[in-house]
Design an enzyme around this catalytic site. Structure first.
Site, PDB file in Angstrom:
ATOM      1  N   ASP A  10     -37.971  -2.729   9.658  1.00 16.96           N
ATOM      2  CA  ASP A  10     -37.225  -1.682   9.483  1.00 16.96           C
ATOM      3  C   ASP A  10     -35.641  -2.032   9.353  1.00 16.96           C
ATOM      4  O   ASP A  10     -35.335  -3.402   9.800  1.00 16.96           O
ATOM      5  CB  ASP A  10     -37.187  -0.479  10.314  1.00 16.96           C
ATOM      6  CG  ASP A  10     -36.434   0.461  10.335  1.00 16.96           C
ATOM      7  OD1 ASP A  10     -36.223   1.257   9.317  1.00 16.96           O
ATOM      8  OD2 ASP A  10     -35.615   0.646  11.531  1.00 16.96           O
ATOM      9  N   ASP A  12     -32.147  -0.043   9.618  1.00 17.61           N
ATOM     10  CA  ASP A  12     -31.075   0.514  10.491  1.00 17.61           C
ATOM     11  C   ASP A  12     -31.824   0.730  12.037  1.00 17.61           C
ATOM     12  O   ASP A  12     -32.888   1.259  12.078  1.00 17.61           O
ATOM     13  CB  ASP A  12     -30.756   2.069  10.040  1.00 17.61           C
ATOM     14  CG  ASP A  12     -30.128   2.104   8.895  1.00 17.61           C
ATOM     15  OD1 ASP A  12     -28.867   1.543   8.838  1.00 17.61           O
ATOM     16  OD2 ASP A  12     -30.420   2.604   7.897  1.00 17.61           O
TER      17      ASP A  12
HETATM   18  P1  B16 Z   1     -29.059   6.350   3.551  1.00 15.57           P
HETATM   19  P2  B16 Z   1     -34.013   3.014   8.324  1.00 15.57           P
HETATM   20  C1  B16 Z   1     -32.780   5.259   7.696  1.00 15.57           C
HETATM   21  O1  B16 Z   1     -32.694   3.759   7.760  1.00 15.57           O
HETATM   22  C2  B16 Z   1     -32.114   5.578   9.163  1.00 15.57           C
HETATM   23  O2  B16 Z   1     -32.808   5.472  10.182  1.00 15.57           O
HETATM   24  C3  B16 Z   1     -31.443   7.055   8.950  1.00 15.57           C
HETATM   25  O3  B16 Z   1     -30.707   7.208  10.123  1.00 15.57           O
HETATM   26  C4  B16 Z   1     -30.716   7.329   7.807  1.00 15.57           C
HETATM   27  O4  B16 Z   1     -30.468   8.686   7.538  1.00 15.57           O
HETATM   28  C5  B16 Z   1     -31.754   6.949   6.494  1.00 15.57           C
HETATM   29  O5  B16 Z   1     -31.996   5.745   6.612  1.00 15.57           O
HETATM   30  C6  B16 Z   1     -30.985   7.249   5.241  1.00 15.57           C
HETATM   31  O6  B16 Z   1     -29.896   6.349   4.796  1.00 15.57           O
HETATM   32  O7  B16 Z   1     -28.301   7.687   3.809  1.00 15.57           O
HETATM   33  O8  B16 Z   1     -28.108   5.203   3.848  1.00 15.57           O
HETATM   34  O9  B16 Z   1     -29.790   6.377   2.534  1.00 15.57           O
HETATM   35  O10 B16 Z   1     -33.953   3.046   9.648  1.00 15.57           O
HETATM   36  O11 B16 Z   1     -35.303   3.415   7.537  1.00 15.57           O
HETATM   37  O12 B16 Z   1     -33.718   1.577   7.769  1.00 15.57           O
HETATM   38 MG    MG Z   2     -34.615   2.303  11.774  1.00 17.82          MG
END
Ligand code: B16
Ligand code: MG
Length: 219
Positions: A10, A12
């Site tokens: 993953d 974030d």
């Molecule tokens: P964006 P992951 C996710 O990434 C995050 O955990 C989540 O908090 C965030 O809102 C989401 O990506 C959307 O991100 O606005 O940049 O498209 O943890 O799946 O890598």
């Molecule tokens: Mg994540």
């Protein structure tokens, strides 16, 4: 027989420490409609894509907007977020994860990335670590985000590795659910309530040995 053939990460909260940037940008956005978004409620947004996150935030605040305005709010949040991460460097990676990925790759494992973030590829690119990955998939490539298994199934397809031979690293409840639904084993790192369904939990990647992790997960 070697059972684990690929590690899928993953983004974030696993590769890069951007969770607090996402939270801070939602908090600023929420303030614009007079809602005080608290950090404990941010747990519900982890792993959720942008529009799902906004819908959770609006439900918490008891507000509603038209679909058009929701699109504009998502765009506004993303602009705040992009501004915050504009100076992201390898120093913002989670401790030990770069070495861990490198060791896994050197030992012959395939490496994938599966994220709910539409900014995921650009982020890996900015960190100059995209060459480490054999396959990268993010919210731009799939219709149904986590907790649906699609992102994990598609990345295992791209890696040409069966789901049962993939080991996923996740920090979010929805992400772990997605990986388990895909038939994969999962290592969780994060808040205990978020990683409760993982097969194994870790505190950090520092000094973590990929072979040791595989041995533990397969016993
Ligand atoms: P964006 P992951 C996710 O990434 C995050 O955990 C989540 O908090 C965030 O809102 C989401 O990506 C959307 O991100 O606005 O940049 O498209 O943890 O799946 O890598
Ligand atoms: Mg994540």
């Amino acid at each position: 027989m070697k059972i684990i053939e690929a590690f899928i990460f993953d983004l974030d909260g696993i590769i890069v420490d951007t969770t607090h940037h996402h939270y801070a940008s939602w908090k600023i956005l929420a303030k614009s409609f007079n809602y005080d978004f608290r950090e404990e409620d941010n747990e519900q947004l982890k792993g959720a894509n942008r529009m799902t996150s906004l819908n959770i935030l609006l439900a918490l605040s008891g507000q509603s907007f038209s679909e058009q305005d929701k699109g504009l709010l998502c765009e506004k949040k993303n602009n705040i977020y992009l501004d915050m991460i504009s100076n992201l460097t390898r120093g913002d990676m989670l401790p030990g994860v770069y070495e861990f990925i490198l060791n896994a790759k050197t030992s012959g494992l395939k490496i994938g990335m599966a994220s709910s973030s539409k900014n995921a590829r650009a982020t890996l690119n900015r960190l100059k670590i995209d060459e480490l990955f054999d396959a990268m998939l993010d919210a731009n490539d799939i219709l149904r985000g986590k907790p649906f298994p699609d992102v994990y199934l598609k990345v295992s397809d791209m890696l040409v590795v069966k789901p049962q031979q993939c080991l996923v690293f996740e920090d979010a409840f929805s992400g772990i659910k997605a990986a388990k639904e895909a038939g994969m084993r999962v290592v969780g790192m994060g808040q205990p309530a978020q990683v409760i369904q993982a097969d194994l939990t870790i505190d950090s990647f520092v000094d973590l040995d990929p072979t040791q992790i595989m041995n533990i997960i397969l016993t």
